[in-house]
Every structure is written in structure tokens, then in C-alpha cells.
Write a protein that holds these residues in place. Structure first.
Motif, short mmCIF file in Angstrom:
data_model
loop_
_atom_site.label_atom_id
_atom_site.label_comp_id
_atom_site.label_asym_id
_atom_site.label_seq_id
_atom_site.Cartn_x
_atom_site.Cartn_y
_atom_site.Cartn_z
N UNK A 84 0.84 -1.20 0.00
CA UNK A 84 0.00 0.00 0.00
C UNK A 84 0.87 1.25 0.00
N UNK A 85 0.26 2.40 0.12
CA UNK A 85 0.98 3.67 0.05
C UNK A 85 2.05 3.80 1.14
N UNK A 86 1.82 3.18 2.29
CA UNK A 86 2.79 3.26 3.38
C UNK A 86 3.88 2.19 3.28
N UNK A 87 3.78 1.32 2.28
CA UNK A 87 4.77 0.27 2.10
C UNK A 87 4.44 -1.04 2.77
N UNK A 88 3.29 -1.10 3.44
CA UNK A 88 2.88 -2.34 4.11
C UNK A 88 2.28 -3.30 3.10
N UNK A 89 2.53 -4.57 3.28
CA UNK A 89 1.99 -5.60 2.40
C UNK A 89 0.54 -5.88 2.79
N UNK A 90 -0.38 -5.84 1.82
CA UNK A 90 -1.80 -6.08 2.07
C UNK A 90 -2.36 -6.97 0.96
N UNK A 91 -3.49 -7.61 1.24
CA UNK A 91 -4.24 -8.32 0.21
C UNK A 91 -5.22 -7.32 -0.36
N UNK A 116 -6.70 -7.23 4.78
CA UNK A 116 -7.49 -7.42 3.57
C UNK A 116 -8.22 -6.13 3.27
N UNK A 117 -7.99 -5.61 2.08
CA UNK A 117 -8.67 -4.37 1.65
C UNK A 117 -9.99 -4.71 1.00
N UNK A 118 -11.05 -3.98 1.32
CA UNK A 118 -12.33 -4.20 0.63
C UNK A 118 -12.26 -3.63 -0.79
N UNK A 119 -13.10 -4.09 -1.70
CA UNK A 119 -13.06 -3.61 -3.09
C UNK A 119 -13.19 -2.10 -3.21
N UNK A 120 -13.95 -1.42 -2.38
CA UNK A 120 -14.11 0.03 -2.46
C UNK A 120 -12.82 0.78 -2.15
N UNK A 121 -11.88 0.14 -1.45
CA UNK A 121 -10.62 0.78 -1.08
C UNK A 121 -9.49 0.34 -1.98
N UNK A 122 -9.80 -0.18 -3.16
CA UNK A 122 -8.79 -0.74 -4.05
C UNK A 122 -7.76 0.28 -4.50
N UNK A 123 -8.18 1.51 -4.74
CA UNK A 123 -7.27 2.51 -5.29
C UNK A 123 -6.70 3.44 -4.24
N UNK A 124 -7.11 3.30 -2.99
CA UNK A 124 -6.61 4.24 -1.98
C UNK A 124 -5.32 3.79 -1.38
#
Length: 124
Positions: A84-91, A116-124
Motif C-alpha cells: 500500500x501507500x505506506x509500504x505495508x503488504x496487504x491483500x 485485507x482491503x475491501x473492493x471500495x478501497x482498491x485505489x486508496x
């Protein structure tokens, strides 16, 4: 110190850990549940929002299989690990895919230590 006193002190020391473990189990269910879909050609990790599976006493994988059997096909999000933007590994959701019912398909629950990121947060 007597044996009883040592056991009492030991149990007293473990009490906060017991409450912490109970708190972890009492957390709300994950908003997105992940499953591995295995076919003869390949396998992918897909996610579905827990609300879409509905409630019931059956395990989530059985509810997903019942939905697929009933509808014949489901549109799900394919998930993959990303930074993610902070460099943390996420699904995170990668793309939408359609899963078709067929005799050679297997669905398994997929566990991950990653957020786990929800679909609505895919681009954030």
C-alpha cells in the motif's frame, strides 16, 4: 512460598492474557472473506464481502458453494498481495472475475496474515 501460593500468583499473572485472547475472538468478522478457487488449469484467490454471503449456521465456504450452485456463475474480486501507500503488504483487489460452476472446481477457505482491503478501497 507454598505450592498453592505459587499457582495462585501464576494464574493471576495469566489473567490479562486470557482477557486479551477473549477480546480477539470477540472482534467483528472480516468485511471481506477470501477463498482459493482451484480448477484444472490454475488457481486464484477471490474475495467476497461477508454481507453478500448472508448469515447462517453453515461455514462461509459452504454458503459460497451453495450460491455458485444456485446461480451457475458469480462475479467476484480476484485478490493479490500488494504494497500500500505506506509500504505495508496487504491483500488487495486486483480485478473482477467470473467463476463458473463446473464439476472440476474446488473452493477452499484462504487464510492470510495480511490486512485485507475491501473492493471500495482498491485505489486508496
Amino acid at each position: 512460598m507454598s505450592s498453592f501460593n505459587r499457582r495462585f500468583v501464576f494464574c493471576l499473572a495469566l489473567l490479562p492474557a486470557a482477557f486479551a485472547a477473549r477480546h480477539v475472538r470477540a472482534q467483528a468478522p472480516a468485511p471481506v472473506l477470501l477463498f482459493k478457487v482451484v480448477s484444472p488449469r490454475d488457481d486464484i484467490v477471490v474475495g467476497i464481502e461477508a454481507a453478500q454471503l448472508g448469515t447462517g449456521t453453515a461455514p462461509p465456504v459452504q454458503r459460497l458453494a451453495a450460491m455458485l450452485a444456485e446461480k451457475g456463475q458469480l462475479t467476484l474480486w480476484q485478490y493479490a498481495s500488494h504494497k500500500d501507500a505506506s509500504g505495508a503488504l496487504v491483500q488487495a483487489p486486483l480485478r473482477q472475475v467470473v467463476v463458473f460452476r463446473n464439476e472440476l472446481l474446488r473452493i477452499e477457505p484462504y487464510a492470510t496474515p495480511l490486512a485485507i482491503r475491501p473492493p471500495g478501497a482498491a485505489k486508496s
